[in-house]
Scaffold this motif. Structure first.
Motif, PDB file in Angstrom:
ATOM      1  N   PHE A  99     -28.133 -31.139   3.450  1.00  0.00           N
ATOM      2  CA  PHE A  99     -29.594 -31.109   3.523  1.00  0.00           C
ATOM      3  C   PHE A  99     -30.211 -31.570   2.202  1.00  0.00           C
ATOM      4  CE2 PHE A  99     -33.102 -28.551   1.887  1.00  0.00           C
ATOM      5  CZ  PHE A  99     -34.139 -28.985   2.698  1.00  0.00           C
ATOM      6  N   SER A 100     -29.642 -31.107   1.094  1.00  0.00           N
ATOM      7  CA  SER A 100     -30.171 -31.474  -0.219  1.00  0.00           C
ATOM      8  C   SER A 100     -30.126 -32.979  -0.432  1.00  0.00           C
ATOM      9  CB  SER A 100     -29.370 -30.772  -1.328  1.00  0.00           C
ATOM     10  OG  SER A 100     -29.400 -29.367  -1.164  1.00  0.00           O
ATOM     11  N   ILE A 101     -29.030 -33.597   0.001  1.00  0.00           N
ATOM     12  CA  ILE A 101     -28.889 -35.041  -0.140  1.00  0.00           C
ATOM     13  C   ILE A 101     -29.908 -35.770   0.743  1.00  0.00           C
ATOM     14  CG2 ILE A 101     -27.328 -36.984   0.304  1.00  0.00           C
ATOM     15  CD1 ILE A 101     -25.006 -35.083  -0.423  1.00  0.00           C
ATOM     16  N   ILE A 102     -30.063 -35.307   1.977  1.00  0.00           N
ATOM     17  CA  ILE A 102     -31.016 -35.933   2.904  1.00  0.00           C
ATOM     18  C   ILE A 102     -32.443 -35.793   2.389  1.00  0.00           C
ATOM     19  CG2 ILE A 102     -32.029 -35.766   5.209  1.00  0.00           C
ATOM     20  CD1 ILE A 102     -29.254 -34.902   6.220  1.00  0.00           C
ATOM     21  N   GLN A 103     -32.805 -34.587   1.936  1.00  0.00           N
ATOM     22  CA  GLN A 103     -34.157 -34.345   1.461  1.00  0.00           C
ATOM     23  C   GLN A 103     -34.460 -35.184   0.221  1.00  0.00           C
ATOM     24  OE1 GLN A 103     -36.629 -31.050   2.519  1.00  0.00           O
ATOM     25  NE2 GLN A 103     -37.121 -33.184   2.729  1.00  0.00           N
ATOM     26  N   ALA A 104     -33.489 -35.246  -0.710  1.00  0.00           N
ATOM     27  CA  ALA A 104     -33.678 -36.066  -1.905  1.00  0.00           C
ATOM     28  C   ALA A 104     -33.832 -37.542  -1.533  1.00  0.00           C
ATOM     29  CB  ALA A 104     -32.505 -35.871  -2.861  1.00  0.00           C
ATOM     30  N   SER A 105     -33.035 -37.986  -0.567  1.00  0.00           N
ATOM     31  CA  SER A 105     -33.101 -39.385  -0.138  1.00  0.00           C
ATOM     32  C   SER A 105     -34.471 -39.719   0.445  1.00  0.00           C
ATOM     33  CB  SER A 105     -32.015 -39.671   0.902  1.00  0.00           C
ATOM     34  OG  SER A 105     -30.725 -39.446   0.347  1.00  0.00           O
ATOM     35  N   LEU A 106     -35.052 -38.769   1.179  1.00  0.00           N
ATOM     36  CA  LEU A 106     -36.376 -39.003   1.762  1.00  0.00           C
ATOM     37  C   LEU A 106     -37.448 -39.119   0.685  1.00  0.00           C
ATOM     38  CD1 LEU A 106     -36.214 -36.619   4.860  1.00  0.00           C
ATOM     39  CD2 LEU A 106     -36.353 -39.129   4.876  1.00  0.00           C
ATOM     40  N   TRP A 107     -37.370 -38.294  -0.350  1.00  0.00           N
ATOM     41  CA  TRP A 107     -38.361 -38.395  -1.419  1.00  0.00           C
ATOM     42  C   TRP A 107     -38.157 -39.663  -2.248  1.00  0.00           C
ATOM     43  CZ3 TRP A 107     -42.652 -36.124  -0.943  1.00  0.00           C
ATOM     44  CH2 TRP A 107     -42.750 -34.870  -0.333  1.00  0.00           C
ATOM     45  N   VAL A 108     -36.893 -40.053  -2.426  1.00  0.00           N
ATOM     46  CA  VAL A 108     -36.640 -41.340  -3.095  1.00  0.00           C
ATOM     47  C   VAL A 108     -37.210 -42.468  -2.238  1.00  0.00           C
ATOM     48  CG1 VAL A 108     -34.852 -42.989  -3.791  1.00  0.00           C
ATOM     49  CG2 VAL A 108     -34.606 -40.556  -4.359  1.00  0.00           C
ATOM     50  N   GLY A 109     -37.014 -42.374  -0.925  1.00  0.00           N
ATOM     51  CA  GLY A 109     -37.577 -43.382  -0.025  1.00  0.00           C
ATOM     52  C   GLY A 109     -39.089 -43.460  -0.125  1.00  0.00           C
ATOM     53  N   SER A 110     -39.754 -42.309  -0.298  1.00  0.00           N
ATOM     54  CA  SER A 110     -41.214 -42.320  -0.442  1.00  0.00           C
ATOM     55  C   SER A 110     -41.629 -43.077  -1.696  1.00  0.00           C
ATOM     56  CB  SER A 110     -41.746 -40.884  -0.481  1.00  0.00           C
ATOM     57  OG  SER A 110     -41.390 -40.234  -1.701  1.00  0.00           O
ATOM     58  N   SER A 111     -40.847 -42.943  -2.763  1.00  0.00           N
ATOM     59  CA  SER A 111     -41.164 -43.667  -4.001  1.00  0.00           C
ATOM     60  C   SER A 111     -40.954 -45.170  -3.823  1.00  0.00           C
ATOM     61  CB  SER A 111     -40.283 -43.152  -5.146  1.00  0.00           C
ATOM     62  OG  SER A 111     -40.521 -41.778  -5.392  1.00  0.00           O
ATOM     63  N   LEU A 112     -39.913 -45.547  -3.103  1.00  0.00           N
ATOM     64  CA  LEU A 112     -39.653 -46.969  -2.860  1.00  0.00           C
ATOM     65  C   LEU A 112     -40.758 -47.585  -1.998  1.00  0.00           C
ATOM     66  CD1 LEU A 112     -35.794 -46.876  -2.234  1.00  0.00           C
ATOM     67  CD2 LEU A 112     -37.007 -47.615  -4.297  1.00  0.00           C
ATOM     68  N   LEU A 113     -41.289 -46.778  -1.074  1.00  0.00           N
ATOM     69  CA  LEU A 113     -42.406 -47.271  -0.270  1.00  0.00           C
ATOM     70  C   LEU A 113     -43.627 -47.539  -1.140  1.00  0.00           C
ATOM     71  CD1 LEU A 113     -42.181 -44.966   2.903  1.00  0.00           C
ATOM     72  CD2 LEU A 113     -41.536 -47.385   2.705  1.00  0.00           C
ATOM     73  N   VAL A 114     -43.850 -46.692  -2.128  1.00  0.00           N
ATOM     74  CA  VAL A 114     -44.976 -46.891  -3.046  1.00  0.00           C
ATOM     75  C   VAL A 114     -44.787 -48.180  -3.826  1.00  0.00           C
ATOM     76  CG1 VAL A 114     -46.125 -45.978  -5.090  1.00  0.00           C
ATOM     77  CG2 VAL A 114     -45.519 -44.444  -3.209  1.00  0.00           C
ATOM     78  N   VAL A 115     -43.575 -48.400  -4.324  1.00  0.00           N
ATOM     79  CA  VAL A 115     -43.288 -49.615  -5.089  1.00  0.00           C
ATOM     80  C   VAL A 115     -43.483 -50.854  -4.210  1.00  0.00           C
ATOM     81  CG1 VAL A 115     -41.463 -50.913  -6.256  1.00  0.00           C
ATOM     82  CG2 VAL A 115     -41.719 -48.464  -6.679  1.00  0.00           C
ATOM     83  N   ARG A 116     -43.077 -50.714  -2.964  1.00  0.00           N
ATOM     84  CA  ARG A 116     -43.141 -51.874  -2.054  1.00  0.00           C
ATOM     85  C   ARG A 116     -44.581 -52.191  -1.625  1.00  0.00           C
ATOM     86  NH1 ARG A 116     -44.170 -55.424   0.701  1.00  0.00           N
ATOM     87  NH2 ARG A 116     -42.979 -56.443   2.371  1.00  0.00           N
ATOM     88  N   TYR A 117     -45.375 -51.165  -1.341  1.00  0.00           N
ATOM     89  CA  TYR A 117     -46.665 -51.429  -0.702  1.00  0.00           C
ATOM     90  C   TYR A 117     -47.890 -51.115  -1.573  1.00  0.00           C
ATOM     91  CZ  TYR A 117     -44.018 -51.886   3.635  1.00  0.00           C
ATOM     92  OH  TYR A 117     -43.148 -52.290   4.608  1.00  0.00           O
ATOM     93  N   ALA A 118     -47.777 -50.181  -2.502  1.00  0.00           N
ATOM     94  CA  ALA A 118     -48.965 -49.755  -3.261  1.00  0.00           C
ATOM     95  C   ALA A 118     -49.040 -50.491  -4.594  1.00  0.00           C
ATOM     96  CB  ALA A 118     -48.909 -48.247  -3.511  1.00  0.00           C
ATOM     97  N   PRO A 119     -50.246 -50.756  -5.072  1.00  0.00           N
ATOM     98  CA  PRO A 119     -50.404 -51.444  -6.366  1.00  0.00           C
ATOM     99  C   PRO A 119     -50.169 -50.474  -7.520  1.00  0.00           C
ATOM    100  CG  PRO A 119     -52.549 -50.886  -5.477  1.00  0.00           C
ATOM    101  CD  PRO A 119     -51.557 -50.502  -4.426  1.00  0.00           C
ATOM    102  N   GLN A 120     -50.003 -51.046  -8.707  1.00  0.00           N
ATOM    103  CA  GLN A 120     -49.933 -50.203  -9.901  1.00  0.00           C
ATOM    104  C   GLN A 120     -51.312 -49.578 -10.139  1.00  0.00           C
ATOM    105  OE1 GLN A 120     -48.593 -53.051 -12.823  1.00  0.00           O
ATOM    106  NE2 GLN A 120     -46.454 -52.465 -12.550  1.00  0.00           N
ATOM    107  N   PRO A 121     -51.428 -48.400 -10.696  1.00  0.00           N
ATOM    108  CA  PRO A 121     -50.349 -47.554 -11.244  1.00  0.00           C
ATOM    109  C   PRO A 121     -49.966 -46.418 -10.301  1.00  0.00           C
ATOM    110  CG  PRO A 121     -52.441 -46.793 -12.101  1.00  0.00           C
ATOM    111  CD  PRO A 121     -52.759 -47.872 -11.098  1.00  0.00           C
ATOM    112  N   TYR A 122     -49.910 -46.698  -8.976  1.00  0.00           N
ATOM    113  CA  TYR A 122     -49.608 -45.635  -8.020  1.00  0.00           C
ATOM    114  C   TYR A 122     -48.186 -45.091  -8.164  1.00  0.00           C
ATOM    115  CZ  TYR A 122     -53.959 -45.817  -5.419  1.00  0.00           C
ATOM    116  OH  TYR A 122     -55.268 -45.705  -5.052  1.00  0.00           O
ATOM    117  N   GLU A 123     -47.312 -45.855  -8.840  1.00  0.00           N
ATOM    118  CA  GLU A 123     -45.960 -45.321  -9.064  1.00  0.00           C
ATOM    119  C   GLU A 123     -45.996 -44.073  -9.941  1.00  0.00           C
ATOM    120  OE1 GLU A 123     -46.834 -48.215 -12.298  1.00  0.00           O
ATOM    121  OE2 GLU A 123     -46.943 -48.287 -10.122  1.00  0.00           O
TER     122      GLU A 123
END
Length: 377
Positions: A99-123
């Motif tokens: 569960f810890s690995i899955i949950q961490a992966s989802l939050w990492v995925g949320s950050s990658l979505l920000v990098v992919r779609y949101a402008p700076q400085p939303y990171e």
């Protein structure tokens, strides 16, 4: 100690993690589930204008699935702890690590979505959310510390990489602050873990002291049978149950014949030795539900629940025969003893423990008068 006292609930470790830490993890889970939902909604509220709705919906759905998985895992932990099932508990720990690995992966995925779609400085906002998740997890996950470490590094390392690759140059100062804060966060989480263990150890020691004091207060310090006070208290409780459920109960009085001769001939230490061994022998014939006590001197009493007068007679005769055939070897000197026994049964005339005791005592006196080494009903 008496059987009732010896059989304590199992509180020792069921795995490499203290069971009370796991119980705390279970208790924290509902709050963690609520916090995860709220953080996920906050994330969606901030980034819905940038990240495609379908992708956000999939991400939120996976968050809810992982949250439901943790709730299920907590229920399984609770059941395995109650049943003291070592393998089941370890399997749940493995699932919690997953569960810890899955949950961490989802939050990492949320950050990658920000990098992919949101402008700076939303990171930076994504970094703040990640740090909040990590700090909150220090309270809710530190019970299984290695799971927290996996969770921590799986989130913080990608965040630092993202800040290094996509952040503004002046954000590098913030990155350095985060890097410096990593040891402090780890020390804090470890401190929380150790503090919980310390509290648990102190609580266990206190419980153990209370238990020992209770045992001392209800037991005879020579024979480890119950003492007179506890015998009458426990017997009254069993009598109340017997009257309520309308089942049989009986009381046996037992006295060592010519015990004074043993003390006069072999000394009081020999007499104490005989009493200790006698108590051990009698206890071995009884059920866990029977109340066995040393009433005083060489006199013992047994309360037999769910037992008729005739049934108590069978038990008494078994004890009498056992003692008659025993040899008490004290310092290479064989000592033989016999016992006289009187029995009474709960009925309309004998309604209390004191009534039963007095009636059995009269039967015991009759056994003595009629030649000793016998049972009188």
């Amino acid at each position: 100690m008496p059987q009732m006292i010896r059989e304590r609930s199992i509180e020792g470790r069921t795995s490499d993690v203290h069971p009370k830490l796991l119980a705390d993890l279970v208790n924290q889970t509902p709050r963690v589930a609520i916090a995860t939902v709220l953080l996920s909604l906050i994330y969606i509220g901030i980034f819905y204008q940038f990240v495609p709705t379908l992708i956000l919906s999939i991400w939120f759905f996976l968050q809810m699935v992982s949250t439901a998985y943790r709730l299920h895992n907590a229920r399984e932990f609770n059941r395995s702890l109650k049943q003291v099932d070592l393998q089941w508990t370890r399997r749940n720990q493995t699932q919690f690590m997953l569960f810890s690995i899955i949950q961490a992966s989802l939050w990492v995925g949320s950050s990658l979505l920000v990098v992919r779609y949101a402008p700076q400085p939303y990171e930076m906002i994504s970094l703040v959310i990640a740090i909040g998740v990590i700090n909150a997890a220090a309270l809710s996950m530190s019970s299984i510390y290695r799971a927290y470490l996996v969770f921590f590094f799986m989130i913080i390392i990608p965040q630092m990489i993202i800040m290094t690759m996509y952040g503004e140059p002046h954000h590098l100062g913030l990155l350095m602050v985060v890097a410096i804060a990593i040891p402090a966060t780890l020390i804090l989480s470890k401190s929380i873990h150790q503090s919980r263990l310390s509290i648990i150890a102190t609580h266990d020691e206190l419980e153990d002291s209370v238990r020992k004091l209770h045992e001392l207060s209800i037991s005879d310090n020579l024979t480890d049978a119950y003492n007179r006070r506890y015998f009458f208290e426990a017997s009254e409780d069993l009598i109340a149950d017997a009257r309520k459920d309308q089942h049989k109960a009986a009381l046996i009085m037992l006295d060592v014949d010519y015990f004074k001769r043993i003390n006069d001939t072999h000394g009081h230490q020999a007499g104490d030795f005989v009493l200790v061994k006698l108590a051990e022998a009698i206890r071995s014939t009884l059920r866990d539900s029977d109340i066995f006590a040393r009433i005083g001197g060489e006199e013992f009493s047994i309360f037999l629940n769910h037992t008729s007068l005739e049934g108590a007679g069978v038990v008494a005769e078994k004890i009498r025969t056992l003692v008659e055939n025993m040899t008490f070897d004290y310092e290479s000197t064989p000592i033989r003893v016999t016992v006289s026994i009187g029995i009474s049964e709960l009925d309309h005339q004998k309604r209390t423990a004191d009534d039963l005791y007095k009636a059995s005592d009269r039967k015991l006196y009759a056994a003595k008068e009629s030649g000793r080494n016998r049972v009188v009903l």
